[in-house]
Design an enzyme around this catalytic site. Sequence first.
Site, short mmCIF file in Angstrom:
data_model
loop_
_atom_site.label_atom_id
_atom_site.label_comp_id
_atom_site.label_asym_id
_atom_site.label_seq_id
_atom_site.Cartn_x
_atom_site.Cartn_y
_atom_site.Cartn_z
N CYS A 48 0.84 -1.20 0.00
CA CYS A 48 0.00 0.00 0.00
C CYS A 48 0.88 1.26 0.00
CB CYS A 48 -0.87 0.02 1.25
SG CYS A 48 -1.78 -1.48 1.52
N ARG A 68 4.28 0.67 -6.36
CA ARG A 68 4.24 -0.27 -5.23
C ARG A 68 3.16 -1.32 -5.40
NH1 ARG A 68 6.51 2.38 -0.50
NH2 ARG A 68 5.03 1.34 0.87
N TRP A 123 -3.22 -2.31 -1.37
CA TRP A 123 -2.91 -3.66 -1.88
C TRP A 123 -3.68 -4.60 -0.93
CZ3 TRP A 123 0.23 -5.65 -5.82
CH2 TRP A 123 0.55 -6.98 -5.74
N ASN A 131 -1.22 1.46 6.31
CA ASN A 131 -0.42 0.37 5.71
C ASN A 131 -0.13 -0.61 6.82
OD1 ASN A 131 -0.33 1.77 3.37
ND2 ASN A 131 1.86 2.17 3.38
N GLY A 132 -0.14 -1.93 6.48
CA GLY A 132 0.23 -2.91 7.49
C GLY A 132 -0.96 -3.80 7.84
N GLU A 139 14.88 -23.81 -12.64
CA GLU A 139 14.64 -22.39 -12.32
C GLU A 139 15.95 -21.60 -12.37
OE1 GLU A 139 12.44 -20.32 -12.18
OE2 GLU A 139 13.22 -18.68 -10.96
N LYS A 186 16.76 -18.44 -14.84
CA LYS A 186 17.23 -17.12 -14.37
C LYS A 186 18.46 -16.70 -15.15
CE LYS A 186 14.39 -15.80 -12.68
NZ LYS A 186 13.36 -16.72 -12.68
N GLU A 195 17.58 -15.92 -18.93
CA GLU A 195 16.75 -14.75 -19.26
C GLU A 195 17.41 -13.42 -18.92
OE1 GLU A 195 12.93 -14.39 -17.32
OE2 GLU A 195 13.64 -15.45 -15.57
N HIS A 210 22.63 -39.95 -20.41
CA HIS A 210 21.77 -40.34 -21.55
C HIS A 210 21.88 -39.34 -22.69
CE1 HIS A 210 20.07 -43.56 -19.17
NE2 HIS A 210 19.91 -42.69 -18.18
N LYS A 241 7.09 -8.77 -18.58
CA LYS A 241 6.84 -9.24 -17.22
C LYS A 241 5.62 -10.16 -17.18
CE LYS A 241 7.31 -9.77 -12.87
NZ LYS A 241 8.35 -10.74 -12.43
C1 AGP Z 1 10.29 -15.85 -14.85
O1 AGP Z 1 11.50 -15.24 -14.45
C2 AGP Z 1 9.84 -15.35 -16.21
N1 AGP Z 1 9.71 -13.94 -16.19
C3 AGP Z 1 8.64 -16.09 -16.75
O2 AGP Z 1 9.03 -17.43 -16.91
C4 AGP Z 1 7.37 -16.09 -15.87
O3 AGP Z 1 7.59 -16.88 -14.73
C5 AGP Z 1 6.22 -16.72 -16.69
O4 AGP Z 1 5.98 -15.88 -17.80
C6 AGP Z 1 4.93 -16.87 -15.87
O5 AGP Z 1 4.48 -15.60 -15.46
P1 AGP Z 1 3.30 -15.54 -14.37
O6 AGP Z 1 3.84 -16.17 -13.12
O7 AGP Z 1 2.98 -14.09 -14.21
O8 AGP Z 1 2.13 -16.33 -14.88
#
Ligand code: AGP
Length: 608
Positions: free
Chosen positions: A2, A27, A75, A99-100, A484, A488, A491, A507, A603
């Site tokens: 918030c 935020r 939020w 907030n909180g 994962e 990271k 990307e 394999h 994003k």
């Molecule tokens: C993760 O670092 C990526 N930006 C991407 O894989 C992301 O996790 C994926 O697009 C899913 O997004 P969401 O969690 O908003 O559904």
Amino acid sequence: MCGIVGYIGDRKAQNLLISGLKRLEYRGYDSAGIATLSSTGQLTCLREKGKVAQLAALQVTNEVDDSIGIGHTRWATHGTPSIVNAHPHTVGRITLVHNGIIENYQDLKQILESKGYSFKSDTDTEVLTALIDSLYKDDVSLLDAVLGSLQLVVGAYGIAVLASNKPNHIVAARSGSPLIIGLGDEETFIASDASALVGHTNQAIYLKEGEIAVCRAGTVELYDIAANPITPAVETIESDMQAIQKDGYDHFLLKEIHEQPEALRSTLAGRLRSGSLYAHLGGINMSDTELREIRNIIVVGCGTANYAGQLAAYLIEQFTEDVSIQVEIASEFRYRSFHIPENSVALIVSQSGETADTLACLTELKRRGVRCLGIVNAVGSTITREVDGGVYVHVGPEISVASTKAFTSQVAAMILFGLMIAQAKGTSTQELSTFINDLNDLPTEIEKLITDLEPDIKTLAKSYAGYDHALYFGRNTLFPIALEGALKLKEISYIQAEAYAAGELKHGPIALVDDSFFEVALIADNWLYEKSKSNLIEVNARGGHVIAITDSKKHIQAETIVRVSTSLTQLTPLLFNVVLQLFAYYVSLERGNDVDQPRNLAKSVTVE
Ligand code: AGP
């Protein structure tokens, strides 16, 4: 998170409050509101579900020249995003933004209802407003009414309070949720962070824990919680907004990696009763009988959300004997003619709540009559409006494209759901205690790991940033972490990083090992240690450049070793993941990439 703004001076408060809220939009929020007082105490309160722009539109037809007011972007925590739950809240002569989380608000609500108060919203904030109103008398100042109320409150707060019969000051107080007071020429500003002050003043007072400020036009009196006067320390603040929003970190990604302990505490708040070792999730909307009937969990997500589901599956199956868990890549699952086992429930995992492929799976699963639960961060997002229930992970806005704090909290939220199933099936809390204790300890363990290992990881990253290929591998719960971690690195550094189940190397993938690759071997100090170590030896024997990450103290032969020291027993993979997040960040930095906005990426992938 918030956002709070406040103003008292000789200019039009409405405009300044709305522009201040716009500065705090980063935020993350789902509703907004402002309240101003005329010199005769006439209150004008405008609230909207949705964006600040909608509030600005509302102001056009509700314009007043008041020069004192408060504002808020909410939020949602208690109560869904709605106008009735939006701040500011008014009870009697008191109007407040907050907030909180007030943890004992239910108890306070009962006491106030016995005094004749009634409540319109589902929020803890309205209860706090009523509490202050109940103590605010003609012979009791607003400051004393606030002080008296805060003595009764348990929880975290940042608040700004108006009294309609005294439109010449605002009381602000902080305990756990930051507040800053900006000092202008004959005017005073209140804000959650300095980004709302830029352009108005660079002189500010950062309220410390437990401090209360009485703000008048251009002057501030400061007190501690015992009403002792404090001499304010006025500081000159940063004028770069982006720098302020990064809270001193060079990038949002590093800020969000470091925020994980706090984000996790928000995820777990009120959901793990550590005293009774009991997990509880409010939004699941399933009875114990319905939880007991679950025999199959379908976890759907993309990218990091999918990997969070894969890790959660390995962990949940350890304490739920008769429940099978399938984890599906949303963009594949939606096009398959999949069969739904009896007594299935689907977990729809998404940080943004807007990912098109994930949403398409949700639509199809609902069409097929499957109960769908969201594991989502963005409150009020499309997925959260379509599911039958779910869990908000409450990590605050995740600005950097690469997902970090959401991953950790998604795993935690899914474990909580698994614990609820196990509890409903009669599994003793004793049998679940290692998971519950690990969840409780995880935030502190992450803090300790970052403090202990970040400098070494930063140095390490420089040595490996020149490679263009990498192989990540791990077994069991460390396989999703390898996936994962490789994502990271891919990307944000653009290094081609592949992840494999360690047992798969022989394999085929091991043919790749040469000097153009480095390898990341994830080795848990558990029953698979020897098997994992042999994978490492296989790669070493072919001239691999291996970074071994392990929580074992045993001797390991590798080019580089990162040792994770922890008291955790079940959730150690989430610590390995933080190592890989930091590694990817510093490699990307070394390669001069745009860490927060990597090329080609968005994003939230709202296209198919
Ligand atoms: C993760 O670092 C990526 N930006 C991407 O894989 C992301 O996790 C994926 O697009 C899913 O997004 P969401 O969690 O908003 O559904």
